[in-house]
Design a protein around this motif. Sequence first.
Motif, PDB file in Angstrom:
ATOM      1  N   GLU A  83      -6.411   5.564   9.777  1.00  0.00           N
ATOM      2  CA  GLU A  83      -5.150   6.238   9.497  1.00  0.00           C
ATOM      3  C   GLU A  83      -4.743   6.085   8.030  1.00  0.00           C
ATOM      4  O   GLU A  83      -4.104   6.975   7.458  1.00  0.00           O
ATOM      5  CB  GLU A  83      -4.039   5.676  10.391  1.00  0.00           C
ATOM      6  CG  GLU A  83      -4.212   5.964  11.868  1.00  0.00           C
ATOM      7  CD  GLU A  83      -5.101   4.964  12.590  1.00  0.00           C
ATOM      8  OE1 GLU A  83      -5.296   5.102  13.813  1.00  0.00           O
ATOM      9  OE2 GLU A  83      -5.626   4.038  11.919  1.00  0.00           O
ATOM     10  N   PHE A  84      -5.121   4.960   7.429  1.00  0.00           N
ATOM     11  CA  PHE A  84      -4.812   4.716   6.016  1.00  0.00           C
ATOM     12  C   PHE A  84      -5.900   5.260   5.101  1.00  0.00           C
ATOM     13  O   PHE A  84      -5.611   5.905   4.091  1.00  0.00           O
ATOM     14  CB  PHE A  84      -4.614   3.214   5.781  1.00  0.00           C
ATOM     15  CG  PHE A  84      -3.389   2.658   6.439  1.00  0.00           C
ATOM     16  CD1 PHE A  84      -2.159   2.707   5.809  1.00  0.00           C
ATOM     17  CD2 PHE A  84      -3.460   2.096   7.705  1.00  0.00           C
ATOM     18  CE1 PHE A  84      -1.019   2.203   6.427  1.00  0.00           C
ATOM     19  CE2 PHE A  84      -2.331   1.590   8.332  1.00  0.00           C
ATOM     20  CZ  PHE A  84      -1.102   1.645   7.700  1.00  0.00           C
ATOM     21  N   THR A  85      -7.160   4.994   5.434  1.00  0.00           N
ATOM     22  CA  THR A  85      -8.243   5.421   4.543  1.00  0.00           C
ATOM     23  C   THR A  85      -8.344   6.947   4.449  1.00  0.00           C
ATOM     24  O   THR A  85      -8.676   7.491   3.397  1.00  0.00           O
ATOM     25  CB  THR A  85      -9.590   4.839   4.991  1.00  0.00           C
ATOM     26  OG1 THR A  85      -9.860   5.245   6.335  1.00  0.00           O
ATOM     27  CG2 THR A  85      -9.574   3.313   4.922  1.00  0.00           C
ATOM     28  N   GLU A  86      -8.031   7.644   5.546  1.00  0.00           N
ATOM     29  CA  GLU A  86      -8.080   9.115   5.507  1.00  0.00           C
ATOM     30  C   GLU A  86      -7.002   9.700   4.602  1.00  0.00           C
ATOM     31  O   GLU A  86      -7.073  10.858   4.200  1.00  0.00           O
ATOM     32  CB  GLU A  86      -7.941   9.670   6.925  1.00  0.00           C
ATOM     33  CG  GLU A  86      -9.194   9.451   7.767  1.00  0.00           C
ATOM     34  CD  GLU A  86      -8.976   9.727   9.241  1.00  0.00           C
ATOM     35  OE1 GLU A  86      -7.862  10.195   9.612  1.00  0.00           O
ATOM     36  OE2 GLU A  86      -9.905   9.482  10.035  1.00  0.00           O
ATOM     37  N   ARG A  87      -6.005   8.907   4.291  1.00  0.00           N
ATOM     38  CA  ARG A  87      -4.943   9.328   3.375  1.00  0.00           C
ATOM     39  C   ARG A  87      -5.174   8.773   1.967  1.00  0.00           C
ATOM     40  O   ARG A  87      -4.283   8.824   1.116  1.00  0.00           O
ATOM     41  CB  ARG A  87      -3.587   8.876   3.905  1.00  0.00           C
ATOM     42  CG  ARG A  87      -3.112   9.637   5.146  1.00  0.00           C
ATOM     43  CD  ARG A  87      -1.803   9.047   5.665  1.00  0.00           C
ATOM     44  NE  ARG A  87      -1.134   9.909   6.619  1.00  0.00           N
ATOM     45  CZ  ARG A  87      -1.367   9.916   7.930  1.00  0.00           C
ATOM     46  NH1 ARG A  87      -2.262   9.065   8.447  1.00  0.00           N
ATOM     47  NH2 ARG A  87      -0.713  10.738   8.727  1.00  0.00           N
ATOM     48  N   MET A 143      -5.805   5.552   1.053  1.00  0.00           N
ATOM     49  CA  MET A 143      -5.298   4.201   0.811  1.00  0.00           C
ATOM     50  C   MET A 143      -6.320   3.155   1.211  1.00  0.00           C
ATOM     51  O   MET A 143      -7.346   3.449   1.816  1.00  0.00           O
ATOM     52  CB  MET A 143      -3.999   3.989   1.602  1.00  0.00           C
ATOM     53  CG  MET A 143      -2.824   4.769   1.078  1.00  0.00           C
ATOM     54  SD  MET A 143      -1.338   4.579   2.104  1.00  0.00           S
ATOM     55  CE  MET A 143      -1.668   5.760   3.411  1.00  0.00           C
ATOM     56  N   GLY A 144      -6.019   1.907   0.879  1.00  0.00           N
ATOM     57  CA  GLY A 144      -6.878   0.800   1.274  1.00  0.00           C
ATOM     58  C   GLY A 144      -8.274   0.940   0.709  1.00  0.00           C
ATOM     59  O   GLY A 144      -8.471   1.260  -0.466  1.00  0.00           O
ATOM     60  N   GLN A 145      -9.241   0.731   1.560  1.00  0.00           N
ATOM     61  CA  GLN A 145     -10.644   0.720   1.153  1.00  0.00           C
ATOM     62  C   GLN A 145     -11.090   2.036   0.540  1.00  0.00           C
ATOM     63  O   GLN A 145     -12.029   2.066  -0.261  1.00  0.00           O
ATOM     64  CB  GLN A 145     -11.490   0.372   2.382  1.00  0.00           C
ATOM     65  CG  GLN A 145     -12.895  -0.064   2.091  1.00  0.00           C
ATOM     66  CD  GLN A 145     -13.534  -0.714   3.304  1.00  0.00           C
ATOM     67  OE1 GLN A 145     -13.302  -1.876   3.583  1.00  0.00           O
ATOM     68  NE2 GLN A 145     -14.315   0.050   4.039  1.00  0.00           N
ATOM     69  N   ARG A 192       0.857  -1.194   0.000  1.00  0.00           N
ATOM     70  CA  ARG A 192       0.000   0.000   0.000  1.00  0.00           C
ATOM     71  C   ARG A 192       0.888   1.236   0.000  1.00  0.00           C
ATOM     72  O   ARG A 192       2.007   1.234   0.526  1.00  0.00           O
ATOM     73  CB  ARG A 192      -0.953  -0.002   1.185  1.00  0.00           C
ATOM     74  CG  ARG A 192      -0.293  -0.233   2.518  1.00  0.00           C
ATOM     75  CD  ARG A 192      -1.312  -0.285   3.645  1.00  0.00           C
ATOM     76  NE  ARG A 192      -0.689  -0.750   4.865  1.00  0.00           N
ATOM     77  CZ  ARG A 192      -1.054  -1.825   5.548  1.00  0.00           C
ATOM     78  NH1 ARG A 192      -2.072  -2.550   5.131  1.00  0.00           N
ATOM     79  NH2 ARG A 192      -0.429  -2.170   6.654  1.00  0.00           N
ATOM     80  N   SER A 193       0.375   2.296  -0.592  1.00  0.00           N
ATOM     81  CA  SER A 193       1.107   3.549  -0.697  1.00  0.00           C
ATOM     82  C   SER A 193       0.123   4.638  -1.089  1.00  0.00           C
ATOM     83  O   SER A 193      -0.827   4.384  -1.836  1.00  0.00           O
ATOM     84  CB  SER A 193       2.211   3.427  -1.760  1.00  0.00           C
ATOM     85  OG  SER A 193       2.792   4.682  -2.029  1.00  0.00           O
ATOM     86  N   ALA A 194       0.353   5.845  -0.582  1.00  0.00           N
ATOM     87  CA  ALA A 194      -0.513   6.970  -0.946  1.00  0.00           C
ATOM     88  C   ALA A 194      -0.168   7.519  -2.324  1.00  0.00           C
ATOM     89  O   ALA A 194      -0.981   8.202  -2.938  1.00  0.00           O
ATOM     90  CB  ALA A 194      -0.390   8.069   0.105  1.00  0.00           C
ATOM     91  N   SER A 195       1.028   7.215  -2.809  1.00  0.00           N
ATOM     92  CA  SER A 195       1.454   7.675  -4.130  1.00  0.00           C
ATOM     93  C   SER A 195       1.752   6.468  -5.017  1.00  0.00           C
ATOM     94  O   SER A 195       2.050   5.377  -4.520  1.00  0.00           O
ATOM     95  CB  SER A 195       2.698   8.570  -4.020  1.00  0.00           C
ATOM     96  OG  SER A 195       3.716   7.923  -3.273  1.00  0.00           O
ATOM     97  N   SER A 196       1.688   6.671  -6.314  1.00  0.00           N
ATOM     98  CA  SER A 196       1.807   5.553  -7.255  1.00  0.00           C
ATOM     99  C   SER A 196       3.240   5.082  -7.468  1.00  0.00           C
ATOM    100  O   SER A 196       3.472   3.897  -7.709  1.00  0.00           O
ATOM    101  CB  SER A 196       1.211   5.947  -8.608  1.00  0.00           C
ATOM    102  OG  SER A 196      -0.175   6.172  -8.497  1.00  0.00           O
ATOM    103  N   GLU A 197       4.202   6.004  -7.389  1.00  0.00           N
ATOM    104  CA  GLU A 197       5.578   5.657  -7.760  1.00  0.00           C
ATOM    105  C   GLU A 197       6.138   4.475  -6.970  1.00  0.00           C
ATOM    106  O   GLU A 197       6.731   3.553  -7.561  1.00  0.00           O
ATOM    107  CB  GLU A 197       6.490   6.882  -7.606  1.00  0.00           C
ATOM    108  CG  GLU A 197       6.256   7.976  -8.636  1.00  0.00           C
ATOM    109  CD  GLU A 197       5.041   8.835  -8.316  1.00  0.00           C
ATOM    110  OE1 GLU A 197       4.452   8.658  -7.213  1.00  0.00           O
ATOM    111  OE2 GLU A 197       4.677   9.672  -9.147  1.00  0.00           O
TER     112      GLU A 197
END
Length: 386
Positions: A134-138, A140-142, A103-108
């Motif tokens: 913490e992940f979904t608000e950024r 990521m994930g779902q 998982r990552s907030a950016s594609s690179e």
Amino acid sequence: MEKLFDIQAGNIDIKNPIALSAMAGITDSEFAILRAKGAGLVVLGAYNLDDESKKAGEEATKRGRKEFTADAAAGGDVFIQIENEIDAVNAAMPETAVAVSVRSASSEPILKAAELLKRKNAILELDVHCRQPEFTERGMGQALLKETEKLAGMIQNIKETGVILSVKFRTTAVSPGMAAEFFEAAGADIIHADAMVEGKGADTQAIMEIKNATRIILIANNSVDDFDAALDFFSSGADIVSVARAAADDAEFIPHLVKKITEHQQETGWYNTPKHVCKRGDNRGLAFCCPPVKYCSLLKRIESAGFTPDEFIKLKQESVKGTPLELGQDTCFSSLVWCCKASKPCHYRDASLYQIGLSAKEYTLLKKELSEKILDAIDKKKKKAA
């Protein structure tokens, strides 16, 4: 030597349909080697690849969820760690396919991981599953399920690297069938579905809906704690069943499942034989249906597949021409093409099989071939209607 199971993800052979699922902070190479002996597939991770995902993991740790920082967030190189983990599994379990959840907030960073996994002949599993805030608000994930354009572009970019791609999601978050169509259209090779009815365990209906929507590899996950639970997923359309907590509780659980499904395949020839349609089976179960001569769930199913009753009758009859399924004059509808699963008691069918000299396994394999022809016909109807 002929393979017992025919499960192929691109150029990656998956030797049997039992997988170890990714579990945050748990599923590393050491765990896989100790707990997933003989598995066809192990999924390592999930790994946080960029600063935002690492920050999310650190914040989750502060509220007691330490497993979300079980990667190289503390200063190491996560890509070196992933490569070392793959190498460790390959060395100890050379016949087991490896996937890595990321998982990552950016594609690179995901594309960098994809290049690495392509080189290591491993599968990339995109985490569209995590629901920790913490992940979904950024994003990521779902949360990616709400940004379909971004998600489609991400899948397409990942596939441009040539890596084999699995996408894992929760069936409670979105319509399972619609999600499956979306993932396939975007280019995914595998769908890994965490199928759960909140508070009630596994959701076999969701697996059936996914199977009816796509023919790419389907992994079913959730509440697999014995062989019967695995069979429920298989008979609902799963190509592979993944195990999570049960593997943590019992080091012999995955080897036990591998042994049981191997014996089942050797006995039946079709390890994930579908349920009958009237028992909420997927469309492969149409191979076992009677003619549509009375009101039942079959009528609704063939209508949804785009067939009239007469078209369905013609399709089945033409699909078995020149095969033993044409025979069976003493069965209910004078042909084995209309007969049910070999596991369901029927003295008319069994007597006909005996007269023809056809074993239950041979009969089942012919029904499997028939089911594939039916699915091909359904696909043609879909393309024509599109």
